[in-house]
Design a protein around this motif. Structure first.
Motif, PDB file in Angstrom:
ATOM      1  N   ASN A   1      76.543  28.956  62.943  1.00  0.00           N
ATOM      2  CA  ASN A   1      77.926  29.183  63.375  1.00  0.00           C
ATOM      3  C   ASN A   1      78.381  28.146  64.394  1.00  0.00           C
ATOM      4  OD1 ASN A   1      78.379  31.485  61.715  1.00  0.00           O
ATOM      5  ND2 ASN A   1      77.053  32.640  63.090  1.00  0.00           N
ATOM      6  N   LYS A   2      77.427  27.661  65.207  1.00  0.00           N
ATOM      7  CA  LYS A   2      77.753  26.596  66.159  1.00  0.00           C
ATOM      8  C   LYS A   2      78.026  25.289  65.400  1.00  0.00           C
ATOM      9  CE  LYS A   2      74.736  24.377  69.011  1.00  0.00           C
ATOM     10  NZ  LYS A   2      73.657  24.384  69.986  1.00  0.00           N
ATOM     11  N   PHE A   3      77.182  24.981  64.397  1.00  0.00           N
ATOM     12  CA  PHE A   3      77.335  23.738  63.633  1.00  0.00           C
ATOM     13  C   PHE A   3      78.524  23.810  62.664  1.00  0.00           C
ATOM     14  CE2 PHE A   3      72.431  23.364  63.832  1.00  0.00           C
ATOM     15  CZ  PHE A   3      72.492  22.677  65.034  1.00  0.00           C
ATOM     16  N   GLY A   4      78.883  25.028  62.250  1.00  0.00           N
ATOM     17  CA  GLY A   4      79.946  25.180  61.245  1.00  0.00           C
ATOM     18  C   GLY A   4      79.480  24.859  59.842  1.00  0.00           C
ATOM     19  N   GLY A   5      78.197  25.059  59.558  1.00  0.00           N
ATOM     20  CA  GLY A   5      77.688  24.850  58.195  1.00  0.00           C
ATOM     21  C   GLY A   5      76.268  24.323  58.195  1.00  0.00           C
ATOM     22  N   TYR A   6      75.808  23.953  56.991  1.00  0.00           N
ATOM     23  CA  TYR A   6      74.414  23.534  56.801  1.00  0.00           C
ATOM     24  C   TYR A   6      74.299  22.034  56.491  1.00  0.00           C
ATOM     25  CZ  TYR A   6      73.309  28.530  56.644  1.00  0.00           C
ATOM     26  OH  TYR A   6      73.163  29.852  56.964  1.00  0.00           O
ATOM     27  N   GLY A   7      75.215  21.247  57.065  1.00  0.00           N
ATOM     28  CA  GLY A   7      75.217  19.797  56.801  1.00  0.00           C
ATOM     29  C   GLY A   7      74.041  19.079  57.463  1.00  0.00           C
ATOM     30  N   ILE A   8      73.898  17.804  57.082  1.00  0.00           N
ATOM     31  CA  ILE A   8      72.825  16.958  57.638  1.00  0.00           C
ATOM     32  C   ILE A   8      73.048  16.770  59.139  1.00  0.00           C
ATOM     33  CG2 ILE A   8      71.702  14.691  57.478  1.00  0.00           C
ATOM     34  CD1 ILE A   8      73.033  14.494  54.666  1.00  0.00           C
ATOM     35  N   ARG A   9      71.975  16.821  59.908  1.00  0.00           N
ATOM     36  CA  ARG A   9      72.055  16.631  61.370  1.00  0.00           C
ATOM     37  C   ARG A   9      71.571  15.219  61.719  1.00  0.00           C
ATOM     38  NH1 ARG A   9      75.529  19.966  62.574  1.00  0.00           N
ATOM     39  NH2 ARG A   9      75.185  19.021  64.609  1.00  0.00           N
ATOM     40  N   ALA A  10      71.885  14.834  62.944  1.00  0.00           N
ATOM     41  CA  ALA A  10      71.384  13.579  63.547  1.00  0.00           C
ATOM     42  C   ALA A  10      71.754  12.330  62.759  1.00  0.00           C
ATOM     43  CB  ALA A  10      69.858  13.665  63.768  1.00  0.00           C
TER      44      ALA A  10
ATOM     45  N   VAL B   1      67.465  15.957  58.225  1.00  0.00           N
ATOM     46  CA  VAL B   1      67.791  14.813  59.085  1.00  0.00           C
ATOM     47  C   VAL B   1      67.476  13.527  58.309  1.00  0.00           C
ATOM     48  CG1 VAL B   1      67.380  16.079  61.245  1.00  0.00           C
ATOM     49  CG2 VAL B   1      65.511  14.780  60.229  1.00  0.00           C
ATOM     50  N   PRO B   2      68.108  12.400  58.665  1.00  0.00           N
ATOM     51  CA  PRO B   2      67.817  11.161  57.936  1.00  0.00           C
ATOM     52  C   PRO B   2      66.325  10.823  57.970  1.00  0.00           C
ATOM     53  CG  PRO B   2      69.739  10.886  59.343  1.00  0.00           C
ATOM     54  CD  PRO B   2      69.134  12.216  59.704  1.00  0.00           C
ATOM     55  N   ALA B   3      65.817  10.314  56.849  1.00  0.00           N
ATOM     56  CA  ALA B   3      64.383   9.996  56.712  1.00  0.00           C
ATOM     57  C   ALA B   3      63.917   9.042  57.819  1.00  0.00           C
ATOM     58  CB  ALA B   3      64.135   9.379  55.342  1.00  0.00           C
ATOM     59  N   LYS B   4      64.784   8.099  58.198  1.00  0.00           N
ATOM     60  CA  LYS B   4      64.409   7.105  59.202  1.00  0.00           C
ATOM     61  C   LYS B   4      64.160   7.772  60.571  1.00  0.00           C
ATOM     62  CE  LYS B   4      66.641   3.160  61.026  1.00  0.00           C
ATOM     63  NZ  LYS B   4      67.959   3.135  61.500  1.00  0.00           N
ATOM     64  N   ILE B   5      64.993   8.739  60.907  1.00  0.00           N
ATOM     65  CA  ILE B   5      64.845   9.431  62.208  1.00  0.00           C
ATOM     66  C   ILE B   5      63.579  10.296  62.188  1.00  0.00           C
ATOM     67  CG2 ILE B   5      65.953  11.036  63.847  1.00  0.00           C
ATOM     68  CD1 ILE B   5      67.445   8.338  63.427  1.00  0.00           C
ATOM     69  N   ALA B   6      63.353  10.994  61.059  1.00  0.00           N
ATOM     70  CA  ALA B   6      62.163  11.852  60.954  1.00  0.00           C
ATOM     71  C   ALA B   6      60.889  11.011  61.055  1.00  0.00           C
ATOM     72  CB  ALA B   6      62.188  12.620  59.636  1.00  0.00           C
ATOM     73  N   ALA B   7      60.901   9.830  60.429  1.00  0.00           N
ATOM     74  CA  ALA B   7      59.725   8.938  60.486  1.00  0.00           C
ATOM     75  C   ALA B   7      59.504   8.442  61.919  1.00  0.00           C
ATOM     76  CB  ALA B   7      59.920   7.768  59.532  1.00  0.00           C
ATOM     77  N   GLU B   8      60.600   8.171  62.619  1.00  0.00           N
ATOM     78  CA  GLU B   8      60.494   7.716  64.006  1.00  0.00           C
ATOM     79  C   GLU B   8      59.902   8.825  64.897  1.00  0.00           C
ATOM     80  OE1 GLU B   8      60.814   4.814  65.229  1.00  0.00           O
ATOM     81  OE2 GLU B   8      60.598   5.414  67.338  1.00  0.00           O
ATOM     82  N   VAL B   9      60.380  10.054  64.708  1.00  0.00           N
ATOM     83  CA  VAL B   9      59.831  11.198  65.461  1.00  0.00           C
ATOM     84  C   VAL B   9      58.336  11.319  65.163  1.00  0.00           C
ATOM     85  CG1 VAL B   9      59.827  13.722  65.672  1.00  0.00           C
ATOM     86  CG2 VAL B   9      62.007  12.479  65.610  1.00  0.00           C
ATOM     87  N   THR B  10      57.986  11.218  63.879  1.00  0.00           N
ATOM     88  CA  THR B  10      56.589  11.371  63.457  1.00  0.00           C
ATOM     89  C   THR B  10      55.685  10.346  64.145  1.00  0.00           C
ATOM     90  OG1 THR B  10      57.363  12.226  61.340  1.00  0.00           O
ATOM     91  CG2 THR B  10      55.091  11.440  61.396  1.00  0.00           C
TER      92      THR B  10
ATOM     93  N   ILE C   1      61.766  19.114  55.878  1.00  0.00           N
ATOM     94  CA  ILE C   1      62.480  19.757  54.757  1.00  0.00           C
ATOM     95  C   ILE C   1      63.830  19.033  54.690  1.00  0.00           C
ATOM     96  CG2 ILE C   1      63.044  21.737  56.294  1.00  0.00           C
ATOM     97  CD1 ILE C   1      63.385  23.382  53.612  1.00  0.00           C
ATOM     98  N   GLY C   2      64.000  18.242  53.659  1.00  0.00           N
ATOM     99  CA  GLY C   2      65.185  17.384  53.599  1.00  0.00           C
ATOM    100  C   GLY C   2      65.126  16.315  54.671  1.00  0.00           C
ATOM    101  N   ALA C   3      63.917  15.815  54.968  1.00  0.00           N
ATOM    102  CA  ALA C   3      63.750  14.824  56.042  1.00  0.00           C
ATOM    103  C   ALA C   3      62.930  13.620  55.566  1.00  0.00           C
ATOM    104  CB  ALA C   3      63.091  15.484  57.260  1.00  0.00           C
ATOM    105  N   GLY C   4      62.851  13.427  54.272  1.00  0.00           N
ATOM    106  CA  GLY C   4      62.189  12.241  53.723  1.00  0.00           C
ATOM    107  C   GLY C   4      60.676  12.318  53.726  1.00  0.00           C
TER     108      GLY C   4
END
Ligand code: KIV
Length: 272
Positions: A154-163, A192-201, A211-214
């Motif tokens: 409800n805060k985001f206003g939907g289930y769209g891609i983050r970051a 989240v974009p695959a590039k950001i998830a890989a950077e976090v990893t 999940i949906g993070a590449g």
């Protein structure tokens, strides 16, 4: 066809860390009941999540907000009873950990005592650090969850891609580092974009589960009913159907109806 047998040892937080070190991918699926969890565990999954997605998948709610601690305990206990090998993680539901650290700890202790799961998962970044530390100090392994956090739909206003934007991506990376420093053993990165998830990893010791993070995460999670082709009308880009269980059930039900209607079932051998 019976279950696959497995003589593998129980997976723990230590195994997760070893798998990350060894570069071995971690597999996770959700489950919410004894029968399904038994099949998934025997098939060789590394980890089973009793997701609060039970609210959607089991109860048909539009989001995860309505599910209660008591309902999560019911699902988690059923799953934990079935599992010998996989690490079992249970979601803390919306409202069970956001009010105060004390209430979070009380609910977390209850969920651990009454279910037999191995760890708890909760959503949120730096704003949850004190709560996460309190749970870890009490001896409860905590699995974080960043990116699309469905309890905040409800805060985001939907289930769209983050970051996608730089500022949110930077916040996600600093949230992940904070969760890692606090001692989370794993972190879900959702949509989240695959590039950001890989950077976090790369930056955290914790195991990242995408999940949906590449493909750059340490592991992957899917809702089993989605992955096995049981849910109708839900096919986001990241989702692959690994089986067509829904279609198989439809065929089986039609065969049963046909056999009963025609008097073919039960036959002599199936009668006392
Ligand atoms: O509730 C759930 O199923 C989850 C996964 C999608 C990560 O949190």
């Amino acid at each position: 066809m019976g279950y696959l047998s497995t003589d593998k040892k129980k997976i723990t937080t230590k195994t997760f860390a070893e798998m990350k070190q060894a570069g071995e991918k971690v597999t996770m699926l959700t489950a919410y009941d004894f029968t399904t969890a038994g099949i998934i565990d025997a098939a060789g999954i590394d980890s089973i999540l009793i997701g609060d997605s039970a609210s959607n998948v089991m109860a048909g709610n539009a989001d995860t907000l309505p599910i209660t601690v008591d309902q999560m305990i019911y699902h988690a206990r059923s799953v934990a009873r079935a599992v010998n090998h996989a690490m079992v993680v249970c979601d803390m539901p919306f409202g069970s950990y956001q009010i105060s650290r004390e209430e979070a700890l009380r609910n977390a202790c209850r969920m651990m005592k009454e279910t037999g799961v191995d760890a708890l998962k909760l959503e949120g970044g730096v704003e949850m650090i004190d709560t996460i530390k309190a749970l870890i100090d009490a001896g409860i392994p905590v699995h974080g969850h960043l990116g699309l956090t469905p309890q905040s739909v409800n805060k985001f206003g939907g289930y769209g891609i983050r970051a996608k934007e730089e500022a949110e991506a930077e916040k996600l990376i600093s949230d992940a580092i904070a969760l890692d420093k606090a001692g989370c053993f794993a972190i879900v990165l959702e949509k989240v974009p695959a590039k950001i998830a890989a950077e976090v990893t790369r930056q955290v010791k914790a195991v990242t589960i995408g999940i949906g993070a590449g493909n750059g995460c340490d592991g992957q999670v899917l809702v089993y009913a989605d992955a096995m082709g049981m849910t109708q009308g839900f096919k986001p880009k990241f989702l692959r159907h690994f089986a067509q269980v829904g279609a198989e059930i439809t065929k089986g039900v039609q065969a049963y109806v046909d056999a009963v209607k025609t008097g073919d079932y039960p036959n002599i051998e199936e009668s006392y």
